[in-house]
Enzyme design. Structure first.
Site, PDB file in Angstrom:
ATOM      1  N   ARG A   1       0.813  -1.296  -0.323  1.00 23.05           N
ATOM      2  CA  ARG A   1       0.359  -0.359   0.007  1.00 23.05           C
ATOM      3  C   ARG A   1       0.925   1.034   0.011  1.00 23.05           C
ATOM      4  NH1 ARG A   1      -3.644  -0.222   4.777  1.00 23.05           N
ATOM      5  NH2 ARG A   1      -2.046  -1.463   5.776  1.00 23.05           N
TER       6      ARG A   1
ATOM      7  N   ASN B   1      -6.685  -2.847   1.886  1.00 23.71           N
ATOM      8  CA  ASN B   1      -6.500  -3.913   1.506  1.00 23.71           C
ATOM      9  C   ASN B   1      -7.697  -4.719   1.284  1.00 23.71           C
ATOM     10  OD1 ASN B   1      -3.107  -4.231   1.927  1.00 23.71           O
ATOM     11  ND2 ASN B   1      -3.808  -5.073   4.195  1.00 23.71           N
TER      12      ASN B   1
END
Length: 728
Positions: A20, A38
């Protein structure tokens, strides 16, 4: 510029690896608006931009992902989105049932540079780590993978670490095991009674001195303890062999750097890349000379580089090479806690180096060798497993494949994913069976699993199957075949058949005898056994006693007259008794592994094999590439006659016999497969023999052999699962 909304779904290993923050940095660089989070099986990115910008973003995403990430699939969808005014990382919205657990990884280059940088706050800190490296699976207690759910929960982060942990532009953003000297994990050198002698840096200085003096130390690594000693202290090596009751089995070595590896073994570019990558497995290399005490009677060494900062700190004070063998009792699991260590191995080590963070899940070192320029894994654990594979099956069922008794790994199918466990070991041992049960329970609890079906080997005495009610039995060698076929699935048209040579030591056959030298025509749905090595009687079930195997094959082919010299070595009364047992035996085998052991008993005049594959490894060191000589194997009524191998073992000198045997096996595969218009698959433990595979490559045979999933019994569970999923 026309702005659109795009949803990008990425699956693979993209959680817990700094993915990320990587997406965040890339979006900032390309001045894109949106968010990343996620979800379920992976990462979801929402972008508000032009189509062209979106494609550019995906290209860069694929081109340079974080070191530990593995992108399996990228899906791009157009959708309606709100207009964003920045790019942000949003909290995860995910079901715990779909979160993958990552393995443990070797220290990354950035952390290594900081470890050696005297101006860095973490200079020489033995637990330096970031999202690109370090422990994962060994410290996780529950999902989700947050610090409170790991064995780091009792270490309170200092302000410095917390700042890095919360900064999305830092590579330590959400690195759960993060710590430094301020909020440190302490290291202690202890004596056999568990009394602390030295702590932190002094523990390392003293540890190095003790190693130099020839002491044996148990040292806590990432997934368990290693027994370590100075690899060139003869007295220490002899002592370790006696204490561990390990007369011949080679010891793995740990080196500080590539320079040290090159002093011991030949190393090509691919091997160098493998040994120094993030997996940092033990790599089997050709030794530059004979290391009789480290690897008796063979010309190979298993070497790994120091893969944790703790090991690197030992090498700051210890100049040399270390033996690094798993701390366990023969046949048992690697030990991960000090109570077990002291009660089980208290007489084996002199001192031990321990640290305050608990290892929750033990794991072994992975093992690999190079075939051509590709890595072939012989054991998949640290750095590799647990391993998750997405499938295209749409099923709400959950299955468990128990695998085999030896070299066990199990496989779970749930939520359309296949999960392969780390290496567990030989379930014959109560200790390993406990490890199997604990690990299985851990995954069951973590993912809330209940099994609709359980798959197991056909062997009637595999006790671990009795704990499960609805079991489906799948033949051992066919499971080998299915695992190999699965690895190369994209090379086959749907349901295409392949010619499989499945050669190993032992597997329960459909006819109740012991198979191990099989030729199949098969696909993932069904198999036909079209040939096998001529089955011979076993004198008893003790396969370590390889002299008995030699007697069996001599009597099988009526070669007593030619074997006079060999038989004369056995006392007359003993020989007569063994012949009676042989005459009454009903236990038969077609195992090529046992035939090779019998061959080795004659060629090397050995009565016992001390460890699995010993004869195969010894044969490799006597093979002569330039000797164009081969024993003939041929099929009669579906049975492969191997009489010439036995005649050769009795008659020819060592180098000629061994060269003839390995060339004979290769020639048989080549000649036999010419009768069929099928692709060729090789599997089973015999094909771990690098020399045999190199002969086949040199003879230009086109074949597939497992590289990613071991060709030994570790992949039996995978094969069981793949057959079951395809047959239904």
């Amino acid at each position: 510029m026309h702005h659109l909304g795009f949803k990008i779904k990425i699956s693979g290993l993209v959680q817990g690896v700094g993915f990320r923050p990587f997406v965040y940095e890339l979006a900032l660089k390309l001045q894109l608006l949106g968010e990343v989070k996620n979800d379920g099986f992976g990462v979801e990115i929402l972008l508000y931009c032009s189509h062209k910008k979106c494609l550019e973003f995906i290209e860069q995403l694929k081109g340079n992902p974080p070191p530990l990430a593995r992108i399996d699939k990228i899906e791009l969808l157009e959708c309606d989105l709100k207009a964003y005014n920045d790019f942000c990382i949003t909290p995860s919205k995910q079901s715990l049932r779909t979160t993958p657990m990552l393995s443990d990884f070797a220290l990354c280059k950035e952390c290594k540079n900081e470890f050696y940088d005297p101006n860095n706050k973490r200079f020489h800190y033995p637990f330096i780590t970031c999202t690109h490296c370090g422990p994962r699976f060994s410290i996780i207690k529950n999902l989700p993978y947050d610090r409170v759910n790991t064995t780091m929960d009792k270490f309170k982060m200092c302000d410095f670490c917390e700042k890095e942990y919360k900064n999305p532009s830092n590579r330590r953003f959400h690195a759960q095991p993060i710590s430094c000297f301020e909020c440190k994990i302490s290291v202690h050198l202890k004596n056999r009674q568990g009394e602390i002698l030295f702590t932190d840096e002094n523990a390392f200085i003293e540890c190095a001195k003790l190693l130099k003096q020839g002491n044996i130390l148990a040292i806590k690594g990432m997934g368990g303890f290693h027994l370590m000693c100075d690899a060139f202290n003869e007295k220490a090596l002899e002592e370790l062999r006696i204490r561990k009751n390990r007369p011949k089995k080679p010891f793995a070595l740990m080196c500080k750097d590539i320079k040290d590896v090159k002093e011991l073994a030949f190393l090509n570019n691919e091997e160098e890349r493998l040994i120094s990558g993030s997996l940092a497995p033990i790599v089997i290399l050709k030794a530059k000379k004979n290391f009789a005490l480290i690897a008796p009677d063979i010309d190979k060494l298993g070497i790994m580089l120091a893969y944790t900062p703790l090991h690197l700190l030992i090498f700051e004070y210890f100049k040399g090479i270390l033996v690094a063998t798993s701390a366990n009792l023969s046949g048992e699991s690697i030990i991960k806690d000090e109570d077990n260590l002291r009660s089980k191995l208290g007489k084996v080590f002199d001192y031990y180096l321990d640290y305050d963070r608990e290892i929750f899940n033990s794991s072994d070192d992975s093992i690999a060798q190079l075939i051509g320029n590709q890595a072939m894994f012989l054991r998949t654990s640290r750095g590799l497993n647990p391993y998750y594979i997405e499938t295209n099956l749409k099923s709400d069922q959950t299955y468990l494949a128990l695998g085999s008794e030896l070299k066990n790994q199990f496989v779970i199918f749930y939520q359309n994913k296949i999960l392969i466990s780390p290496y567990i070991g030989d379930l014959k041992s109560v200790d390993v069976y406990e490890r199997f049960s604990k690990l299985l329970d851990f995954f069951k609890k973590s993912y809330d699993l209940k099994f609709d079906a359980v798959l197991c080997d056909k062997h009637p005495h595999f006790l671990y199957a009795k704990d499960f009610k609805q079991t489906f039995k799948i033949q051992h060698h066919y499971a080998h075949f299915c695992a190999a076929y699965f690895e190369y699935q994209e090379k086959f048209i749907k349901d295409e058949k392949a010619l499989g040579f499945v050669w190993d030591g032992t597997g329960y056959g459909d006819d109740g005898s012991i198979w191990g030298g099989e030729v199949f025509v098969a696909n993932l749905k069904e198999y036909e056994r079209i040939a096998h090595f001529d089955d011979f009687k076993l004198i008893n079930a003790d396969i370590k006693n390889i002299y008995n195997l030699a007697l069996s094959v001599i009597w099988h082919y009526n070669l007593e007259d030619l074997a006079q010299d060999f038989l004369a070595k056995i006392p007359k009364v003993k020989l007569e008794n063994l012949k009676k047992i042989y005459a009454n035996s009903t236990l038969k085998t077609s195992s090529l592994g046992r035939i090779i052991d019998a061959f080795g008993a004659m060629v090397f005049d050995l009565d016992q094999s001390s460890y699995e594959a010993q004869i195969g490894l010894m044969c490799e060191s006597f093979y002569q590439k330039d000797l164009n000589f081969s024993y003939r194997l041929y099929v009669e009524n579906g049975k492969i006659n191997f009489k010439e191998l036995i005649l050769g073992a009795l008659r020819d000198e060592k180098n000629k016999a061994i060269t003839g045997m390995l060339n004979g096996l290769a020639d048989f595969i080549i000649n036999y497969s010419q009768n069929y218009d099928f692709k060729i698959l090789l599997s089973g433990g015999v094909f771990q023999n690098k020399t045999l595979l190199e002969i086949l490559k040199a003879k230009k045979l086109d074949f597939f052999v497992p590289l990613k999933y071991p060709c030994n019994d570790s992949s039996i569970a995978l094969g069981q699962m793949i057959h079951f999923l395809n047959k239904n």
